[in-house]
Write an enzyme that holds these catalytic residues in place. Structure first.
Site, mmCIF file in Angstrom:
data_model
loop_
_atom_site.group_PDB
_atom_site.id
_atom_site.type_symbol
_atom_site.label_atom_id
_atom_site.label_comp_id
_atom_site.label_asym_id
_atom_site.label_seq_id
_atom_site.Cartn_x
_atom_site.Cartn_y
_atom_site.Cartn_z
ATOM 1 N N HIS A 129 15.024 27.019 10.845
ATOM 2 C CA HIS A 129 14.623 27.936 9.658
ATOM 3 C C HIS A 129 13.531 28.629 10.345
ATOM 4 C CE1 HIS A 129 16.350 24.895 6.913
ATOM 5 N NE2 HIS A 129 15.912 23.885 7.917
ATOM 6 N N SER A 176 6.982 55.773 20.619
ATOM 7 C CA SER A 176 6.717 56.280 19.189
ATOM 8 C C SER A 176 6.231 57.736 19.428
ATOM 9 C CB SER A 176 5.919 55.346 18.488
ATOM 10 O OG SER A 176 5.327 56.135 17.552
ATOM 11 N N GLU A 219 17.913 47.029 18.354
ATOM 12 C CA GLU A 219 17.881 47.398 17.086
ATOM 13 C C GLU A 219 19.207 48.225 16.582
ATOM 14 O OE1 GLU A 219 13.394 48.138 15.268
ATOM 15 O OE2 GLU A 219 14.029 49.409 17.020
#
Ligand code: ARG
Length: 476
Positions: A157, A278, A291
């Site tokens: 979990h 970035s 990603e």
């Protein structure tokens, strides 16, 4: 505009918009070498069965060889009016060897031809993927080997559950990718079936020798039913399904790397060469590779859906809808190879933060189960032990301590059965090494698993080489 092979039946020229709409050449031109190799084998078979003469076969084969070289050199002109790769090769062959070129399509249809080409392409792709999966697992095994002393929290979990070895966690991925390789291997049996000679759908009146064509093209089996041969795309659906499952595994691994490289976890640092920055925030180092693997997974699932939907209501036998299969197939096969390749390069360069992982495994009562097991072994029922340790956890939380930081007297207040030896079972390393059940995380188990996997991979590499040699497959 070129003359169509079906021109005799038509009184009007095909509308340009229809030519553009029905053309698949932009997609299927990458099948050119399989198409040409298939045609060469077909010619040899026609000559052997005395359906065409040896001289005709020779000039067809020479012409086909020339066209192949021309495409390889980039000197071939593709044109929408010729629809697909099959018609392009045939039309060029007419220019090259003259009227005899028109004999090439004897006892054959584009329906069985395209089925052959895709099968040849896919068996080559499958073999390449199996090779990639061997390499990926080698890299994972290498990591597992060198990080045998790294302890991390295992999760359920996404809550810290019990300590495990990082190597044990990595070997879980080894297992997943082994099953993937197995699935691709198994699919190969069903891809590797020779459909040519089924013609349009019903077989042919010519005395062809399909076994000979299969032998020339290194197919161990000939398809049994001509209708099925030209209608069947199960082997593509199967491939896309295996690819989707493999992408699930790559995506789950990606998700973990994304989490682990965050400041919140801090378990790994991505190599600079495999991260991006970035454009606005100078401090950022982003896990874009992972990603994108996670993102591309959606495209692969989409391809599987496309094929299932494409096929679900098609009456037998060939329908033009099936031309759409290649976009999805090529897309998935390219994506999967790219994703595996990038991880083969990236994984050995991950920086593992052993101390952060260890600290995370040492906090948060990950030893509560072990304490309950300890009490059970001393004679009380597990449920009672569970409740007793629950109270100890609640007490420790209130006092800002971990279980192993409580004094013996404090611990004894929860059960008189607790003695000094409780401190032998509560550290992460102790907990790990006591989990010796087969498949558990004890160091000795994990070392044995890594060694067994190394042997298995050596064996698989040998089998792979023999499968590859048996295919003698041409690559486009
Ligand atoms: N380009 C077609 C495909 O990929 C080849 C088969 C066409 N057959 C036909 N009868 N129009 O499916």
């Amino acid at each position: 505009m070129s003359v169509k092979p079906w021109d005799g039946r038509f009184s009007e020229k095909t509308d340009r918009s229809v030519e553009a709409f029905t053309s698949s050449i932009d997609i299927d031109k990458r099948l050119y070498c399989y198409d040409i190799d298939g045609s060469v084998a077909h010619c040899k078979m026609l000559a052997k069965a005395a359906i065409i003469s040896q001289e005709d076969a020779l000039s067809l084969i020479q012409g086909l060889g020339k066209i192949k070289r021309e495409i390889e050199r980039g000197g071939f002109r593709f044109d929408d009016s010729l629809e697909d790769i099959h018609m392009h090769v045939e039309a060029r062959l007419v220019q090259e060897v003259g009227r005899v070129a028109q004999k090439l399509h004897t006892a054959r249809s584009r329906n069985d031809q395209v089925a052959l080409d895709v099968r040849m392409y896919l068996r080559h792709e499958t073999v390449a993927l199996i090779k990639n999966l061997i390499q990926l697992r080698k890299v994972i095994l290498g990591l597992a080997r060198i990080h045998l002393d790294v302890v991390m929290p295992g999760y359920t979990h996404l809550q810290r559950a019990q300590p495990v070895l990082l190597s044990h966690h990595l070997m879980a991925y080894y297992e997943m990718f082994s099953r993937d390789a197995d699935r691709f291997n198994d699919g190969l049996k069903r891809i590797n079936v020779m459909p040519l000679g089924s013609a349009a759908l019903a077989g042919t009146t010519y005395p062809i020798d399909r076994d000979y064509t299969a032998k020339l093209l290194n197919f161990p089996k000939v398809s049994a039913n001509s209708i099925d041969s030209v209608s069947d795309r199960d082997f593509i659906i199967e491939f896309l399904s295996s690819a989707s499952i493999c992408m699930v595994h790559l995506s789950r691994m990606s998700e973990e790397f994304i989490l682990w490289s965050s400041s919140e976890f801090g378990f790994i640092e991505l190599p600079d060469a495999f991260a991006t920055g970035s454009s606005i925030m100078p401090q950022k180092k982003n896990p874009d590779v992972s990603e994108l693997v996670r993102g591309k997974t959606g495209r692969v699932f989409g391809d599987l859906m496309t094929l299932l939907t494409l096929m679900k209501a098609l009456p037998l036998a060939y329908n033009r809808d099936m031309q759409e299969d290649k976009v999805s197939l090529f897309n998935t096969s390219d994506i999967l190879k790219q994703c595996i390749d990038i991880y083969i390069k990236m994984l050995p360069n991950l920086n593992i933060r052993k101390d952060t992982m260890y600290a995370a495994a040492s906090k948060g009562f990950l030893n509560a189960t072990d304490m309950a097991d300890y009490l059970t072994m001393k004679g009380i029922a597990f449920r009672e032990a569970h409740s007793c340790v629950g109270k100890a956890v609640s007490y420790a939380l209130r006092n800002n301590k971990e279980l192993h930081e409580l004094t013996l007297n404090e611990l004894k207040s929860f059960s008189s059965l607790i003695t000094e030896d409780i401190y032998d079972i509560l550290t992460p390393q102790q907990m790990i090494n006591r989990r010796k059940s087969f498949g558990g995380t004890a160091t000795e188990n994990v070392i044995a698993a890594v060694e067994a996997a190394e042997k298995q991979l050596d064996k698989e590499t040998e089998t792979f080489l023999s499968v590859k040699a048996a295919l003698k497959n041409q690559v486009c």
